[in-house]
Design a protein around this motif. Structure first.
Motif, short mmCIF file in Angstrom:
data_model
loop_
_atom_site.label_atom_id
_atom_site.label_comp_id
_atom_site.label_asym_id
_atom_site.label_seq_id
_atom_site.Cartn_x
_atom_site.Cartn_y
_atom_site.Cartn_z
N ALA A 163 16.92 17.89 3.60
CA ALA A 163 16.49 16.70 4.34
C ALA A 163 14.97 16.60 4.35
CB ALA A 163 17.05 16.73 5.75
N ALA A 164 14.30 17.74 4.53
CA ALA A 164 12.83 17.75 4.50
C ALA A 164 12.33 17.31 3.13
CB ALA A 164 12.31 19.15 4.83
N LEU A 165 13.01 17.76 2.07
CA LEU A 165 12.64 17.33 0.72
C LEU A 165 12.82 15.82 0.57
CD1 LEU A 165 11.97 17.71 -2.28
CD2 LEU A 165 14.36 18.35 -2.65
N GLY A 166 13.94 15.29 1.06
CA GLY A 166 14.20 13.87 0.94
C GLY A 166 13.17 13.02 1.67
N VAL A 167 12.84 13.40 2.90
CA VAL A 167 11.85 12.64 3.66
C VAL A 167 10.48 12.72 2.98
CG1 VAL A 167 10.61 12.51 5.86
CG2 VAL A 167 13.08 12.94 5.84
N SER A 168 10.13 13.91 2.49
CA SER A 168 8.85 14.08 1.82
C SER A 168 8.76 13.23 0.57
CB SER A 168 8.64 15.56 1.46
OG SER A 168 8.65 16.38 2.61
N MET A 169 9.84 13.18 -0.21
CA MET A 169 9.84 12.38 -1.42
C MET A 169 9.73 10.89 -1.11
SD MET A 169 10.01 14.35 -4.11
CE MET A 169 10.69 13.29 -5.37
N ALA A 170 10.46 10.44 -0.09
CA ALA A 170 10.40 9.03 0.28
C ALA A 170 8.99 8.65 0.72
CB ALA A 170 11.39 8.74 1.40
N PHE A 171 8.35 9.50 1.52
CA PHE A 171 6.99 9.23 1.96
C PHE A 171 6.04 9.23 0.76
CE2 PHE A 171 2.78 10.38 3.43
CZ PHE A 171 2.62 9.61 4.57
N ALA A 172 6.20 10.21 -0.14
CA ALA A 172 5.30 10.31 -1.29
C ALA A 172 5.38 9.08 -2.17
CB ALA A 172 5.64 11.56 -2.09
N LEU A 173 6.59 8.59 -2.43
CA LEU A 173 6.77 7.46 -3.32
C LEU A 173 6.33 6.14 -2.71
CD1 LEU A 173 10.20 8.38 -4.94
CD2 LEU A 173 7.92 8.57 -5.95
N SER A 174 6.15 6.11 -1.41
CA SER A 174 5.59 4.91 -0.78
C SER A 174 4.07 5.03 -0.64
CB SER A 174 6.22 4.69 0.59
OG SER A 174 5.96 5.77 1.46
N PHE A 175 3.59 6.21 -0.25
CA PHE A 175 2.15 6.41 -0.06
C PHE A 175 1.39 6.30 -1.37
CE2 PHE A 175 -1.67 9.03 0.49
CZ PHE A 175 -2.18 8.49 1.66
N CYS A 176 2.01 6.69 -2.51
CA CYS A 176 1.30 6.68 -3.78
C CYS A 176 0.94 5.27 -4.24
CB CYS A 176 2.11 7.40 -4.85
SG CYS A 176 3.60 6.53 -5.37
N TRP A 177 1.58 4.24 -3.65
CA TRP A 177 1.22 2.88 -4.03
C TRP A 177 -0.19 2.52 -3.58
CZ3 TRP A 177 3.35 -0.37 -7.39
CH2 TRP A 177 4.66 -0.12 -7.80
N LEU A 178 -0.72 3.24 -2.58
CA LEU A 178 -2.13 3.06 -2.22
C LEU A 178 -3.02 3.48 -3.39
CD1 LEU A 178 -4.52 2.62 -0.31
CD2 LEU A 178 -4.10 4.91 0.62
N SER A 179 -2.68 4.59 -4.03
CA SER A 179 -3.43 5.05 -5.19
C SER A 179 -3.29 4.07 -6.36
CB SER A 179 -2.96 6.45 -5.60
OG SER A 179 -3.70 6.94 -6.69
N VAL A 180 -2.10 3.52 -6.53
CA VAL A 180 -1.89 2.51 -7.58
C VAL A 180 -2.81 1.31 -7.34
CG1 VAL A 180 -0.24 0.92 -8.63
CG2 VAL A 180 0.48 3.23 -8.00
N LEU A 181 -2.88 0.85 -6.10
CA LEU A 181 -3.73 -0.30 -5.78
C LEU A 181 -5.19 0.00 -6.07
CD1 LEU A 181 -4.28 -3.07 -4.52
CD2 LEU A 181 -4.27 -1.97 -2.27
N VAL A 182 -5.66 1.18 -5.64
CA VAL A 182 -7.05 1.54 -5.90
C VAL A 182 -7.30 1.64 -7.40
CG1 VAL A 182 -8.80 3.34 -5.58
CG2 VAL A 182 -7.30 2.72 -3.69
#
Length: 275
Positions: A163-182
């Protein structure tokens, strides 16, 4: 002897038919480009330093150099506190390379080639994000594996670990869009890296990654309480060490929704304007 004029016309079977359109077509394009990114990573394994060596350096540094002071002299207990926090920080830092790589591809004209292909306009960006799933899995396994070697132990069970892995992956795949925008907005790969570190480092250190927020000044505690990394770390700590996770999980789910709702459209718009 048959002349050119006498040769039979090609049958419909001889002519390649265009790929059929469908609702899954953009996903197929994105997966194909994700495969391209993975091949590129496999050929340059040094690109994985930020998800392998870097988290280990932070873990050793804060456990054996600062752990005695930050943990009140008990490095073992501090290691238990530190590992979930470092996972959150490492996820945030790992997203920096995504924006750098996309900006590099744009500067080299790779996206001009993509634009000439009959593929979905969003496929290059979505494909790059999907390829990062492998990087985040490597990060999670590498960090947790090394942490186990030096004494970290999950206090709950394998279900909570997954479950910790799943939550971490979901957060990572949403947060990385900030890097995509930059990566779509700034001009050079170096500028992407510098700008992202200016954003990520305050979020990482202005959180509960390394110390409890109650030890911080009151004005800083207000920032820590709404910091998305604080709530991600809270969820992971609760799942791995035991404790309540409902509030932090709700906050994390809200932040994931915000990141996707805000940064995905902005990143796609910036990409369409630049590429």
């Amino acid at each position: 002897m048959t002349t050119i004029a006498e040769r039979p016309a090609p049958t419909p079977v001889d002519v390649a038919a265009p790929a059929a359109a469908g609702p899954l077509r953009p996903l197929r394009h994105a997966l194909a480009l994700a495969g391209r990114s993975l091949v590129k990573t496999a050929r340059t394994p040094e690109a994985l330093i930020d998800v392998t060596i870097q988290p280990v350096i932070f873990l050793v540094l804060f456990t054996y150099i600062f752990g005695g002071a930050l943990g009140g002299g008990d490095r073992t207990s501090y290691l238990q506190y530190l590992v979930p926090g470092l996972l959150g920080q490492s996820i945030a830092l790992a997203g920096v390379s995504l924006g750098v790589n996309l900006n590099t591809d744009i500067s080299k004209g790779v996206f001009d080639r993509f634009r000439s292909l009959p593929i979905s306009r969003s496929a290059p960006l979505v494909g790059a994000v999907l390829a990062d799933v492998v990087r985040y899995l490597i990060l999670f396994c590498f960090l947790m594996g090394f942490a186990f070697l030096i004494g970290f132990r999950v206090q709950t069970g394998p279900v909570e670990l997954l479950a910790a892995l799943g939550v971490s992956m979901a957060f990572a795949l949403s947060f990385c869009w900030l890097s995509v925008l930059v990566g779509m907005l700034v001009r050079t790969p170096g500028a992407v890296q510098g700008f992202m570190f200016l954003l990520v480092l305050p979020l990482s250190f202005g959180s509960s990654v390394f110390v409890d927020s109650s030890t911080m000044p009151g004005w800083l505690q207000h920032f820590v309480e709404v910091n998305p990394i604080t709530h991600l770390v809270g969820v992971v700590r609760g799942l791995l060490l035991g404790g309540p996770v409902a509030s932090d999980l709700a906050w994390t789910g809200g932040w994931i929704a915000v990141f996707l709702a805000v940064f995905v459209p902005l990143a796609l718009r910036a990409y369409n304007r630049r590429a």
